[in-house]
Structures are given as structure tokens and as C-alpha cells.
Design a protein around this motif. Structure first.
Motif, PDB file in Angstrom:
ATOM      1  N   ILE A 137      14.043  -6.749   0.690  1.00 56.49           N
ATOM      2  CA  ILE A 137      13.715  -7.423   1.948  1.00 56.49           C
ATOM      3  C   ILE A 137      12.856  -8.658   1.696  1.00 56.49           C
ATOM      4  CG2 ILE A 137      12.557  -7.194   4.175  1.00 56.49           C
ATOM      5  CD1 ILE A 137      15.135  -5.630   3.999  1.00 56.49           C
ATOM      6  N   GLN A 138      13.273  -9.784   2.312  1.00 57.09           N
ATOM      7  CA  GLN A 138      12.558 -11.045   2.140  1.00 57.09           C
ATOM      8  C   GLN A 138      12.254 -11.667   3.510  1.00 57.09           C
ATOM      9  OE1 GLN A 138      11.441 -12.362  -0.729  1.00 57.09           O
ATOM     10  NE2 GLN A 138      12.194 -10.553  -1.817  1.00 57.09           N
ATOM     11  N   PRO A 139      11.111 -11.307   4.108  1.00 51.43           N
ATOM     12  CA  PRO A 139      10.771 -11.873   5.425  1.00 51.43           C
ATOM     13  C   PRO A 139      10.490 -13.376   5.371  1.00 51.43           C
ATOM     14  CG  PRO A 139       8.932 -10.588   4.547  1.00 51.43           C
ATOM     15  CD  PRO A 139      10.098 -10.334   3.646  1.00 51.43           C
ATOM     16  N   GLY A 140      10.120 -13.883   4.192  1.00 52.31           N
ATOM     17  CA  GLY A 140       9.832 -15.312   4.071  1.00 52.31           C
ATOM     18  C   GLY A 140      11.045 -16.109   3.634  1.00 52.31           C
ATOM     19  N   PHE A 141      12.212 -15.786   4.201  1.00 51.97           N
ATOM     20  CA  PHE A 141      13.473 -16.429   3.811  1.00 51.97           C
ATOM     21  C   PHE A 141      13.457 -17.941   4.055  1.00 51.97           C
ATOM     22  CE2 PHE A 141      13.808 -14.790   8.142  1.00 51.97           C
ATOM     23  CZ  PHE A 141      14.121 -15.947   8.832  1.00 51.97           C
ATOM     24  N   VAL A 142      14.448 -18.625   3.462  1.00 47.52           N
ATOM     25  CA  VAL A 142      14.621 -20.072   3.630  1.00 47.52           C
ATOM     26  C   VAL A 142      15.987 -20.314   4.260  1.00 47.52           C
ATOM     27  CG1 VAL A 142      14.777 -22.282   2.441  1.00 47.52           C
ATOM     28  CG2 VAL A 142      13.174 -20.539   1.612  1.00 47.52           C
ATOM     29  N   TYR A 143      16.031 -21.144   5.296  1.00 48.77           N
ATOM     30  CA  TYR A 143      17.308 -21.464   5.945  1.00 48.77           C
ATOM     31  C   TYR A 143      18.113 -22.466   5.110  1.00 48.77           C
ATOM     32  CZ  TYR A 143      16.282 -19.215  10.469  1.00 48.77           C
ATOM     33  OH  TYR A 143      16.023 -18.317  11.473  1.00 48.77           O
ATOM     34  N   ASP A 144      19.445 -22.383   5.251  1.00 46.92           N
ATOM     35  CA  ASP A 144      20.336 -23.335   4.600  1.00 46.92           C
ATOM     36  C   ASP A 144      21.614 -23.426   5.435  1.00 46.92           C
ATOM     37  OD1 ASP A 144      21.322 -25.114   2.765  1.00 46.92           O
ATOM     38  OD2 ASP A 144      21.820 -23.626   1.238  1.00 46.92           O
ATOM     39  N   LEU A 145      22.417 -24.451   5.166  1.00 42.67           N
ATOM     40  CA  LEU A 145      23.700 -24.629   5.844  1.00 42.67           C
ATOM     41  C   LEU A 145      24.827 -24.619   4.817  1.00 42.67           C
ATOM     42  CD1 LEU A 145      22.914 -27.582   8.315  1.00 42.67           C
ATOM     43  CD2 LEU A 145      22.924 -25.132   8.825  1.00 42.67           C
ATOM     44  N   ARG A 146      25.964 -24.070   5.231  1.00 48.84           N
ATOM     45  CA  ARG A 146      27.154 -24.140   4.388  1.00 48.84           C
ATOM     46  C   ARG A 146      28.373 -23.858   5.262  1.00 48.84           C
ATOM     47  NH1 ARG A 146      26.873 -18.458   0.872  1.00 48.84           N
ATOM     48  NH2 ARG A 146      27.461 -17.063   2.589  1.00 48.84           N
ATOM     49  N   ILE A 147      29.523 -24.271   4.777  1.00 51.85           N
ATOM     50  CA  ILE A 147      30.802 -23.917   5.398  1.00 51.85           C
ATOM     51  C   ILE A 147      31.744 -23.437   4.313  1.00 51.85           C
ATOM     52  CG2 ILE A 147      32.890 -24.827   6.480  1.00 51.85           C
ATOM     53  CD1 ILE A 147      31.202 -26.522   8.274  1.00 51.85           C
ATOM     54  N   LYS A 148      32.297 -22.266   4.501  1.00 56.93           N
ATOM     55  CA  LYS A 148      33.341 -21.733   3.642  1.00 56.93           C
ATOM     56  C   LYS A 148      34.621 -21.659   4.464  1.00 56.93           C
ATOM     57  CE  LYS A 148      31.424 -17.778   2.718  1.00 56.93           C
ATOM     58  NZ  LYS A 148      31.235 -16.450   2.071  1.00 56.93           N
ATOM     59  N   GLY A 149      35.721 -22.089   3.884  1.00 60.15           N
ATOM     60  CA  GLY A 149      36.954 -22.034   4.662  1.00 60.15           C
ATOM     61  C   GLY A 149      38.191 -22.384   3.875  1.00 60.15           C
ATOM     62  N   TRP A 150      39.260 -22.625   4.603  1.00 63.49           N
ATOM     63  CA  TRP A 150      40.552 -22.965   3.999  1.00 63.49           C
ATOM     64  C   TRP A 150      41.003 -24.320   4.517  1.00 63.49           C
ATOM     65  CZ3 TRP A 150      43.275 -17.740   5.555  1.00 63.49           C
ATOM     66  CH2 TRP A 150      42.684 -16.695   4.845  1.00 63.49           C
ATOM     67  N   LEU A 151      41.476 -25.143   3.603  1.00 62.26           N
ATOM     68  CA  LEU A 151      42.037 -26.440   3.948  1.00 62.26           C
ATOM     69  C   LEU A 151      43.495 -26.443   3.518  1.00 62.26           C
ATOM     70  CD1 LEU A 151      40.364 -29.890   3.449  1.00 62.26           C
ATOM     71  CD2 LEU A 151      42.747 -29.545   2.838  1.00 62.26           C
ATOM     72  N   ASP A 152      44.380 -26.725   4.459  1.00 61.79           N
ATOM     73  CA  ASP A 152      45.820 -26.692   4.184  1.00 61.79           C
ATOM     74  C   ASP A 152      46.353 -28.115   4.126  1.00 61.79           C
ATOM     75  OD1 ASP A 152      48.656 -26.332   4.289  1.00 61.79           O
ATOM     76  OD2 ASP A 152      48.329 -24.323   5.127  1.00 61.79           O
ATOM     77  N   ASP A 153      46.942 -28.484   2.981  1.00 66.14           N
ATOM     78  CA  ASP A 153      47.472 -29.843   2.829  1.00 66.14           C
ATOM     79  C   ASP A 153      48.963 -29.936   3.138  1.00 66.14           C
ATOM     80  OD1 ASP A 153      48.708 -28.689   0.662  1.00 66.14           O
ATOM     81  OD2 ASP A 153      47.645 -29.858  -0.857  1.00 66.14           O
ATOM     82  N   GLY A 154      49.547 -28.865   3.671  1.00 60.82           N
ATOM     83  CA  GLY A 154      50.973 -28.858   3.970  1.00 60.82           C
ATOM     84  C   GLY A 154      51.803 -28.215   2.893  1.00 60.82           C
ATOM     85  N   GLU A 155      51.227 -28.100   1.680  1.00 65.29           N
ATOM     86  CA  GLU A 155      51.931 -27.463   0.569  1.00 65.29           C
ATOM     87  C   GLU A 155      51.135 -26.303  -0.019  1.00 65.29           C
ATOM     88  OE1 GLU A 155      52.773 -30.450  -2.296  1.00 65.29           O
ATOM     89  OE2 GLU A 155      54.158 -31.554  -0.989  1.00 65.29           O
TER      90      GLU A 155
END
Length: 418
Positions: A313-331
Motif C-alpha cells: 500500500i502506497q498512500p503517497g502515490f504520484v499521479y501520471d497520464l497514459r493512453i494504451k490502445g489500438w491503432l488500425d492503419d487499414g492493414e
């Protein structure tokens, strides 16, 4: 192979001198040398015969050291480390430049042996009862076997190998090779720590990206006593790292390497080496605002209960941003990961704004995820970065103008049209 026939031949040799051999023991040694170490049958027979001759205090006269076909016997050929190839039966003189924690109870020691020509990984089997070697000392290894693991030569020390410490103090300072010239095996580089990644295994201390002006390579440090993390942005000379290849990609295991931090900076390969254009067709859970472990050097993503798999448990956490996902180029569909600065530029939402939403909106962190997904899902983007282990680590990502032709490609693909 008929091991009993070879055992009979060895037995007849020693019967002529008045000695009886332990047939079961001899056959077991033959099987181990040939089946486990890949030694040629003639060499295995010669090795076992020589070992028995020593045991019975018989001089290695003709008939005990030679091959069954009447080939010459004698000591194995002394070679430089770089010349040892799979299938060879060799004598090497080298310095133990690193020792690693044995991966199995069947292994007494493992590490890297080096001379002026290069380094080779070695394994000392527990059954060999070989004397312990010490890091930093020179040894002569007689009658060791070179086999192959993932296309890389490996030295095996067995019961027929003789290890002798020798008096030698020659320093070994191998010349680093450019990152782009790395090959599987033992290697040395001078590189800068470009990135540190989330580790994927409890035993892993650190993982990330090293680079010089010629390219980049993944590195790993496993948890062992006395091992420390590398500092992002610092330059290091790394001697005798283990370069492993998996799915045609190299990674450097530097756990047992000699590491020297250097002053100054070096140029590194700029930008990404891959660019992908297409539609963001999926934003994965775990995107948006996340919490990270604040323990120095950890940086793991925490669970919703602020739990770190290593530091709890870490009550003194640090915030961060990220995006995980899929990118489709048509192929092809690409697995992508966007870090904080890329997320902020793409969504228009910075970390402070995301924290405000997460801490004051009834949906909390889920609201940040929903708002980001609304902004980017289905949008056409151009992402550039470095593709590592089937994931594109995105350095830049920009919204693209809608192109009807690209949309038609995706619709045709979804409909199964050829």
C-alpha cells in the motif's frame, strides 16, 4: 547410439591392465556427455577413458586417449575464447569477469569467462564437483565442452574438465561496439539510458532503453544483492553484458556486467524509427489518469486500492497520464502506448486538470478515462515512436484530417472484403 558397445570397448581396454570398470557409471557419463552436452561420441569415449586412466594411475599411453578409429589422443586444443565454436572440445585460459546466481540446483556456477579476444558464457554443473572459481581471477579450463544456446556458444564444465587457477593480472578492457552492431552473445557498449519502463516481473529490478548515435536496445537488470538501477539520462560503459535474441529482437541482460558511469553526454538515435497512421479503434482500461508507486526507482502503476505489487500500500502515490490502445492503419492493428506529454498534447487535458476531475467528480478517475476516450476514440492520428516487443512506444502523436479513402479501407476490412 549403442552405449553398451562403447562401454564394452572401454572395459576391454582396462581389463588388459588388470582393472575392472563400473559399467553403469561409465555408461552414465557417456550418455551425459553425448546427450546433454552434444559431445561427439569419439570425443566422449576419449574423455571417459582419460578420466579412468587418471583414476587408475595409468599413463595415457596409446589406446586410452585415442578415438576408436585410431585417431590421435592427447590434450584438447587450446583456443582463444572468440574461436570456441559449438561442438568443440577445448582448453581455454581466461578471466572470470562476472558470476551470476545459478538458475537451477543442477548448476554450481555460471558467469562469463573472457580473454583478450572476447567473452563466453559458462555453466559449471553441480555433478562435476569442480572447484569454485572466483570473480576477477584467471583460470585454465582443460577439456571443456562448447555447445549452443539460442545460436550462441556456451561453455560447459563437466566432470572431465580440469580447472586450474593461474597467476595472471592482465587487465581486460574490451572495446565497446556500436549498438547497431550488437549480436547475440557477450558484448560491451557505451550508451545512454534513454528510458525506464514499468517492469513486468517481480524478479526484475529495472528495464528500459539504452542508446547511442547508431541505435537503441532494450536492457534488463535482475534483482541480485548489490545490484543498483541506472539513472535515466546518464552515460555508462557496460562491459560483458549478455545480448539475447528473442523474436528477432535483441535485449541486453546487464545484471552481471561491469558497469562504469561516465561524465558528459553522448548523442543518441533521434526520433522514432516507426510511423503509423490510422484510426484509434480502442482505448484500453488503465488509460487516463493513473497512480504510480512513489518509492524511488519503482514507478509501477498502482491498483485502485493504491497497492504496489512490490511495495504494497502506497498512500503517497504520484499521479501520471497514459493512453494504451489500438491503432488500425487499414492493414494491421498496432498496440500503442502514449506517455504523459503525448497524452496532454493529443487530448488537450494536462495532469493538473485530470487530477482536479479525479478528486472532485463523483466518477473520479473513471471520468478522466471517459473524457479522454471521447476526445480521441475513432479519430485519425499519425503516431511515431519506437516499436519494441510488438508495442509502439509513441514519442509524438498528432490528429489527422479525415480522409474518406482511409475510412473506406477500414470499412472494407471490417466487412471482410478482399
Amino acid at each position: 547410439m549403442d552405449y553398451s558397445e562403447v562401454t564394452d570397448r572401454i572395459s576391454r581396454k582396462f581389463s588388459k591392465t588388470g582393472h575392472e570398470i563400473d559399467r553403469h557409471k561409465v555408461e552414465g557419463k557417456l550418455r551425459r556427455l553425448i546427450d546433454e552436452f552434444g559431445v561427439q561420441p569419439a570425443e566422449a569415449e576419449r574423455s571417459v577413458s582419460n578420466e579412468l586412466a587418471k583414476e587408475f594411475n595409468i599413463a595415457p599411453a596409446a589406446g586410452f586417449g585415442g578415438s576408436p578409429a585410431g585417431g590421435s589422443g592427447g590434450a584438447t586444443e587450446e583456443k582463444q575464447v572468440a574461436d570456441a565454436q559449438p561442438g568443440d572440445w577445448v582448453t581455454l585460459v581466461g578471466k572470470v569477469v562476472s558470476l551470476a546466481a545459478p538458475a537451477s540446483p543442477a548448476i554450481a556456477q555460471s558467469g562469463i569467462l573472457a580473454d583478450e579476444s572476447g567473452g563466453i558464457r559458462f555453466v559449471v554443473w553441480a555433478k562435476s564437483n569442480a572447484p569454485k572459481m572466483e570473480e576477477g581471477k584467471w583460470y585454465r579450463l582443460e577439456s571443456a565442452v562448447v555447445d549452443e544456446y539460442k545460436g550462441v556458444p556456451n561453455l560447459k564444465v563437466h566432470s572431465g574438465t580440469t580447472i586450474k587457477e593461474i597467476e595472471k593480472t592482465d587487465p581486460l578492457i574490451p572495446a565497446p561496439v556500436p549498438v547497431k552492431d550488437l549480436r547475440a552473445g557477450v558484448a560491451s557498449v557505451r550508451a545512454k539510458v534513454i528510458q525506464e519502463w514499468d517492469v513486468t516481473h517481480d524478479r526484475m529490478l529495472q528495464a528500459g532503453l539504452l542508446g547511442d548515435e547508431t541505435g537503441t536496445v532494450k536492457f534488463i537488470i535482475w534483482k541480485e544483492q548489490g545490484k543498483e538501477k541506472l539513472a535515466v539520462g546518464s552515460v555508462y560503459s557496460i562491459f560483458y553484458a549478455q545480448a539475447d535474441e528473442f523474436n528477432e529482437r535483441l535485449s541486453l541482460n546487464i545484471t552481471g556486467a561491469t558497469i562504469m558511469q561516465e561524465e558528459g553526454d553522448i548523442a543518441t538515435a533521434s526520433g522514432g524509427d516507426a510511423e503509423v497512421r490510422g484510426a484509434l479503434v480502442h482505448i484500453a482500461p488503465g488509460s487516463g489518469i493513473i497512480k504510480r508507486c512513489p518509492v524511488e526507482g519503482c514507478n509501477r502503476a498502482l491498483s485502485r486500492q493504491n497497492y504496489c505489487p512490490i511495495h504494497e500500500i502506497q498512500p503517497g502515490f504520484v499521479y501520471d497520464l497514459r493512453i494504451k490502445g489500438w491503432l488500425d492503419d487499414g492493414e494491421k492493428t498496432h498496440n500503442i502506448l502514449l506517455k504523459r506529454d503525448v497524452v496532454e498534447a493529443l487530448t488537450g487535458m494536462n495532469l493538473d486538470q485530470a487530477k482536479e476531475i479525479a478528486e472532485n467528480n463523483p466518477l473520479g478517475m473513471d471520468e478522466v478515462f471517459l473524457q479522454m476516450r471521447e476526445k480521441v476514440l475513432g479519430r485519425y492520428v499519425a503516431c511515431s515512436g519506437r516499436e519494441i516487443e510488438n508495442r509502439l512506444l509513441v514519442n509524438t502523436c498528432e490528429l489527422m484530417k479525415f480522409e474518406s479513402g482511409e475510412h473506406a479501407k477500414l470499412l472494407n476490412r471490417a466487412g471482410g472484403a478482399s
